[in-house]
Design a protein around this motif. Structure first.
Motif, PDB file in Angstrom:
ATOM      1  N   TYR A  10     -16.538 -22.493 -36.117  1.00 22.74           N
ATOM      2  CA  TYR A  10     -15.210 -22.042 -35.705  1.00 22.74           C
ATOM      3  C   TYR A  10     -15.159 -20.520 -35.733  1.00 22.74           C
ATOM      4  O   TYR A  10     -15.492 -19.895 -36.738  1.00 22.74           O
ATOM      5  CB  TYR A  10     -14.149 -22.627 -36.628  1.00 22.74           C
ATOM      6  N   ARG A  11     -14.734 -19.953 -34.632  1.00 20.40           N
ATOM      7  CA  ARG A  11     -14.597 -18.499 -34.521  1.00 20.40           C
ATOM      8  C   ARG A  11     -13.240 -18.202 -33.919  1.00 20.40           C
ATOM      9  O   ARG A  11     -13.059 -18.278 -32.707  1.00 20.40           O
ATOM     10  CB  ARG A  11     -15.715 -17.935 -33.649  1.00 20.40           C
ATOM     11  N   PRO A  12     -12.266 -17.852 -34.730  1.00 14.91           N
ATOM     12  CA  PRO A  12     -10.923 -17.615 -34.200  1.00 14.91           C
ATOM     13  C   PRO A  12     -10.876 -16.361 -33.333  1.00 14.91           C
ATOM     14  O   PRO A  12     -11.742 -15.480 -33.428  1.00 14.91           O
ATOM     15  CB  PRO A  12     -10.081 -17.437 -35.461  1.00 14.91           C
ATOM     16  N   LYS A  13      -9.871 -16.291 -32.507  1.00 19.18           N
ATOM     17  CA  LYS A  13      -9.694 -15.109 -31.655  1.00 19.18           C
ATOM     18  C   LYS A  13      -9.554 -13.881 -32.541  1.00 19.18           C
ATOM     19  O   LYS A  13      -8.854 -13.906 -33.545  1.00 19.18           O
ATOM     20  CB  LYS A  13      -8.455 -15.263 -30.797  1.00 19.18           C
ATOM     21  N   SER A  39     -12.086 -12.498 -34.189  1.00 16.80           N
ATOM     22  CA  SER A  39     -13.180 -12.358 -35.142  1.00 16.80           C
ATOM     23  C   SER A  39     -14.313 -11.573 -34.493  1.00 16.80           C
ATOM     24  O   SER A  39     -14.341 -11.373 -33.276  1.00 16.80           O
ATOM     25  CB  SER A  39     -13.674 -13.729 -35.609  1.00 16.80           C
ATOM     26  N   ILE A  40     -15.254 -11.126 -35.277  1.00 14.50           N
ATOM     27  CA  ILE A  40     -16.356 -10.316 -34.772  1.00 14.50           C
ATOM     28  C   ILE A  40     -17.162 -11.073 -33.723  1.00 14.50           C
ATOM     29  O   ILE A  40     -17.636 -10.488 -32.755  1.00 14.50           O
ATOM     30  CB  ILE A  40     -17.269  -9.869 -35.934  1.00 14.50           C
ATOM     31  N   LEU A  41     -17.321 -12.377 -33.883  1.00 17.35           N
ATOM     32  CA  LEU A  41     -18.146 -13.166 -32.971  1.00 17.35           C
ATOM     33  C   LEU A  41     -17.374 -13.785 -31.816  1.00 17.35           C
ATOM     34  O   LEU A  41     -17.935 -14.530 -31.026  1.00 17.35           O
ATOM     35  CB  LEU A  41     -18.871 -14.254 -33.764  1.00 17.35           C
ATOM     36  N   ASN A  42     -16.085 -13.498 -31.703  1.00 18.81           N
ATOM     37  CA  ASN A  42     -15.292 -13.993 -30.582  1.00 18.81           C
ATOM     38  C   ASN A  42     -14.598 -12.791 -29.942  1.00 18.81           C
ATOM     39  O   ASN A  42     -13.699 -12.196 -30.527  1.00 18.81           O
ATOM     40  CB  ASN A  42     -14.262 -15.013 -31.049  1.00 18.81           C
ATOM     41  N   PRO A  43     -15.001 -12.438 -28.735  1.00 23.94           N
ATOM     42  CA  PRO A  43     -14.461 -11.226 -28.118  1.00 23.94           C
ATOM     43  C   PRO A  43     -13.005 -11.333 -27.659  1.00 23.94           C
ATOM     44  O   PRO A  43     -12.414 -10.329 -27.287  1.00 23.94           O
ATOM     45  CB  PRO A  43     -15.383 -11.003 -26.914  1.00 23.94           C
ATOM     46  N   ALA A  44     -12.425 -12.505 -27.670  1.00 23.39           N
ATOM     47  CA  ALA A  44     -11.036 -12.647 -27.208  1.00 23.39           C
ATOM     48  C   ALA A  44     -10.097 -11.840 -28.109  1.00 23.39           C
ATOM     49  O   ALA A  44     -10.351 -11.647 -29.290  1.00 23.39           O
ATOM     50  CB  ALA A  44     -10.627 -14.118 -27.221  1.00 23.39           C
ATOM     51  N   ASP A  45      -9.016 -11.350 -27.539  1.00 19.12           N
ATOM     52  CA  ASP A  45      -8.051 -10.564 -28.297  1.00 19.12           C
ATOM     53  C   ASP A  45      -7.316 -11.439 -29.303  1.00 19.12           C
ATOM     54  O   ASP A  45      -6.967 -12.574 -29.020  1.00 19.12           O
ATOM     55  CB  ASP A  45      -7.020  -9.913 -27.360  1.00 19.12           C
TER      56      ASP A  45
END
Length: 132
Positions: free
Chosen positions: A106-109, A111-117
């Motif tokens: 799980y990588r929330p918006k 986070s370092i590993l999820n580029p979404a704002d």
């Protein structure tokens, strides 16, 4: 030879010689689940409860214990799923492996590993301050 050395030096890769020796001396096989994990019980702990443990089929992953066996191993019930015709409840989810450290984690918006704002704060939150 490789599997033998893995069992001696790695606790996360199935069973260690100490676990095998303890199981051989004090364990009674209770049953096996659909993943190949084998469940045992033995003598009593300091609180008088029967010791219960599992030898995993493959890597040690506590999330790989099905709901029925989870209840038994944590003393929620005295009857093991092997001794009854256990059927999972409708609300119990099927096993999903622990995905931590994998691409499926799980990588929330934001986070370092999820580029979404990251979602903007809506203003319905007031931070706590001392004395408030």
């Amino acid at each position: 030879m490789k599997n033998f050395l893995l069992q001696i030096f790695t606790w996360w890769n199935g069973k260690t010689p100490g676990t095998l020796f303890y199981t051989w001396r004090k364990g009674t096989r209770v049953g096996e689940d659909e993943f190949g994990n084998v469940y045992y019980q033995g003598d009593h702990d300091s609180e008088g409860r029967t010791r219960r443990w599992v030898i995993y089929n493959g890597q040690s992953d506590a999330s790989a214990i099905p709901p029925g066996w989870h209840g038994w191993i944590h003393h929620r019930t005295d009857v093991s799923p092997a001794d009854e015709s256990y059927q999972p409840r409708d609300w119990q989810k099927a096993h999903q492996p622990n995905m931590t450290g994998t691409a499926g984690a799980y990588r929330p918006k934001g986070s370092i590993l999820n580029p979404a704002d990251r979602p903007r704060v809506t203003g319905d939150y007031d931070a706590w301050t001392p004395g408030s």
